[in-house]
Design a protein around this motif. Sequence first.
Motif, mmCIF file in Angstrom:
data_model
loop_
_atom_site.group_PDB
_atom_site.id
_atom_site.type_symbol
_atom_site.label_atom_id
_atom_site.label_comp_id
_atom_site.label_asym_id
_atom_site.label_seq_id
_atom_site.Cartn_x
_atom_site.Cartn_y
_atom_site.Cartn_z
ATOM 1 N N VAL A 42 -18.928 10.948 36.615
ATOM 2 C CA VAL A 42 -18.222 10.897 35.334
ATOM 3 C C VAL A 42 -16.711 10.858 35.588
ATOM 4 O O VAL A 42 -15.986 10.042 35.013
ATOM 5 N N GLU A 43 -16.259 11.718 36.498
ATOM 6 C CA GLU A 43 -14.825 11.731 36.803
ATOM 7 C C GLU A 43 -14.375 10.405 37.401
ATOM 8 O O GLU A 43 -13.286 9.902 37.097
ATOM 9 N N PHE A 44 -15.228 9.834 38.250
ATOM 10 C CA PHE A 44 -14.877 8.544 38.841
ATOM 11 C C PHE A 44 -14.739 7.471 37.755
ATOM 12 O O PHE A 44 -13.809 6.668 37.765
ATOM 13 N N ARG A 45 -15.654 7.491 36.808
ATOM 14 C CA ARG A 45 -15.561 6.515 35.717
ATOM 15 C C ARG A 45 -14.266 6.724 34.927
ATOM 16 O O ARG A 45 -13.553 5.781 34.623
ATOM 17 N N LEU A 46 -14.000 7.958 34.585
ATOM 18 C CA LEU A 46 -12.804 8.232 33.783
ATOM 19 C C LEU A 46 -11.522 7.850 34.530
ATOM 20 O O LEU A 46 -10.567 7.353 33.930
ATOM 21 N N LEU A 47 -11.538 8.047 35.853
ATOM 22 C CA LEU A 47 -10.369 7.678 36.655
ATOM 23 C C LEU A 47 -10.102 6.178 36.561
ATOM 24 O O LEU A 47 -8.961 5.726 36.620
#
Lengths: 721, 158
Positions: free
Chosen positions: A536-541
């Motif tokens: 999820v964090e990778f997507r948001l980044l």
Amino acid sequence: MTRPTDEMIVPEGWGFVETIDRRDFLRLTSTGLMVVFAVKPPEGTFRPVWNFATQQRTPPDFNAFLHVGADGRVTLLVGKIEMGQGIITALPQIAAEELNVPLGMVDCVMGDTDLTPFDSGTFGSLSVRVLGPILRAAAAEARAVLVQLASEKLGVPAADLEVKDGVISAKADGSKKATYGELAGGKKIERRFEGKVALEKVAEFTVVGKSAPRRDGIEKVTGKAKYAGDIAPPEALHARIVRPPAHGATLTSIDTTAAEKMAGVRIVKDGDLVAVLHAHRDEADKALKLVKTTFTPSPSTLNNENIFAHLEQVAVELRNIGTAGDVSAGEKTAAQVVVGKYTKGYVAHAPMETHSAVAAVGPDGRVTVWASTQTPFPLQTQVARALKLQPDKVRVITPFVGGGFGGKSAGAQAVEAARLTVAAGKPVRVTWSREEEFFFDTFDPATVVNIRAGLDAARHIVSWDYEVIGAGERGSRMYYDVPNHRSVAKGSWSGNVGGMHPFNVGPWRAPGANANVWARESHIDVLAAKAGMDPVEFRLLNLKDARMRRVLEACAKKFGWTSKAAPSKRGVGVACGEDAGTYVASMAEVKVDAATGAVKVVRVVCAQDMGVLVNPEGATQQMEGCIMMGLGYTLSEEVRFSNGEVIDKNFGGYSLPKFSWLPKIETQILDSPDLPAQGGGEPAIVTMGAVIANAVFDATGARVTQLPLTPARVKAAMAKK
Amino acid sequence: MKPIAFTLNGVAKTVTTDEARNLLWVLRDDFGMTGTKFGCGASFCGACTVLVDGKEVRSCMTPMRNVAGKKVVTVEGLAQGDTLSPVQEAFVEHVGYQCGYCTSGMVIGATALLAANPRPTREQIAQGMERHLCRCAAHLRIVDAIEAAATKMAGGKK
Ligand code: FES
Ligand code: FES
């Protein structure tokens, strides 16, 4: 003062779609008040653009009529059909609310080429969101006309009148009143409503379908609802048609003597069409088995395993479907380049009602066809062409349709019934067997997606090179923030270009998007793992798109997502997607049986931003249906075939989602009142492949790159990792 | 060809036909009772489900010889006049259908399930309905409907 006349009312905005031939419906509605509305959907609304009859891209049409008769009954006449999406309730409900009449006073005639205006077909579940607001505006128009008439009749200013249950009365003096029937009867009033429904208006239309029970419910639970196969004109005969064993096989000899000896059997031939006819369907089945045939072998050497190499080899038609920056330059700035190949097989529509049609020739020589079809008007043309008749000599009537999903847009069974009724001189019923359904389906195409993506040291995606072979472009748009990307499509679901496929392909719920979202969101997950980041964090980044961030964050909140890089052994996965203008994010929790590779989906959470919400209850049901149906193409559904033969021709080999698969489903629709209503019948299905595959990876560390995620494939991937 | 006597939704019937013919098409074609649907013809889908002496059977694979002397109930026979059975009522209330094509079989299947187990858990409902297919994927609402029907039949006690 304006008197209602035949004048055209053209509110501000744009709009008329096409001229309507009014002869036919005027027969039905020669007196009374008729509001004709022919309006384009609000700007920015997703709309279907493919016309199957002409195989052309066409402007959409949302034409309908609303009639108030001398008996006060309101009749809606729309060219759309009811196949489970519930518009047969939602549309009358809108009219009833706006006209202030009891729901029971509203009739709805659908998909009848004699009675309803032209419509290019029913796809997805656009109808309520798009037609609903327009219908509401037209109903308001009808109500205004009736109030005006009452004002004149009663000698009371319109502002001093009120409407209740189809009766208009003076607010001050209830004895001064007139019913809709009295006002509309005996005259002929016609209004034309054209133009765009203002967006602000759409925002008010949010009460649809909340409380009223679906009117088709009682008919469906009592067995009274009629589907095409239930129509039995007097003397009708069932037809079973001689079929090839494989695609590409041609008939070399046929011997019908044994079948002809069976009591009550007739053999009918019309060119290449050979059928056995009997009043009883099962006896026609029996007779068909007695027909001896020989066929040439199919020239096809393809099967469900070599198909992917074949697709990569033969696919030539190349369409650029989106570029930015310079992919090779971008790749040079990458710390690592990650390559992936994702595949999926052919998927069947498999509606529980197989393709059915009944055809009969009337005393006037006109042909009536009752058909399970999503496209009655294109079908009318198709049947007329096959019979060499003018289209107005053919009437198509659409009873309830037992599921479509895009698969009932072709109409071959109706043409067969029409040709056979002419040849036999009796009404003919054609109901495809399940085996015919699996053989002649216009499958969701097998697809290969190749992706090459670059990741820099700061864990940003710096290049994205994307090629989709088979599915077409829907769902491939790059919404991640990637400076250098290039996407190309070879072939598409919308036609068997260059003979890529060994059988017909066509639109399947969210056509193309299931394959594209599966590939992209799987690969994004691969990149997240390479980056050592929580998915999820990778997507948001890597995501600037505010709408997508919002649905992803909402989904994470509802799911209770906590940050951890995959594989975390928790068995949780995430996927985002976009379809028909709607943004969707899904999260799932799975359990994988290490011994067998079997995947059990425990929980699915789905958040969706679909613009203005017109029908919350309907939209929620559609999302639930999408999630459950999506488990099929994700876990089990794939058409096995070999040398032109379809191997899985019934539900024994081809397995649909079952009750025991039902996960805990939670849905959330984000309030998005500034955006017009977007498509909602399909988006929640597109993320299912990737969300489950990503959860399987999280559980096991094994990446499966072929759909469906059968136990064997999961096991093999686990062994390989 | 043989005269075969049975009860259809409470009414005595006799049909003279090949006793190897399956009940589904006798219902649909000989009696014009089209509530019972054809979906696969091979016992996989459940669209053709009817009750024979209270047990759910797949009429597409039930030869008439097995029906002789028995009581057959189809979806048309569940309501009393205009009064729906509790299962039917619950399917309407909970929208346990979309296209409705599987619904006849679902309603009959649920009726048999609740007759055998009046207070099933959701898992038991899923197990009991496992062999009924719904392509529209209305499963969630169907389970809701069956659960609600059970509550209704128990006099509203949760
Ligand atoms: S038609 Fe009998 S089980 Fe499918
Ligand atoms: S409601 Fe359509 S198959 Fe179940």
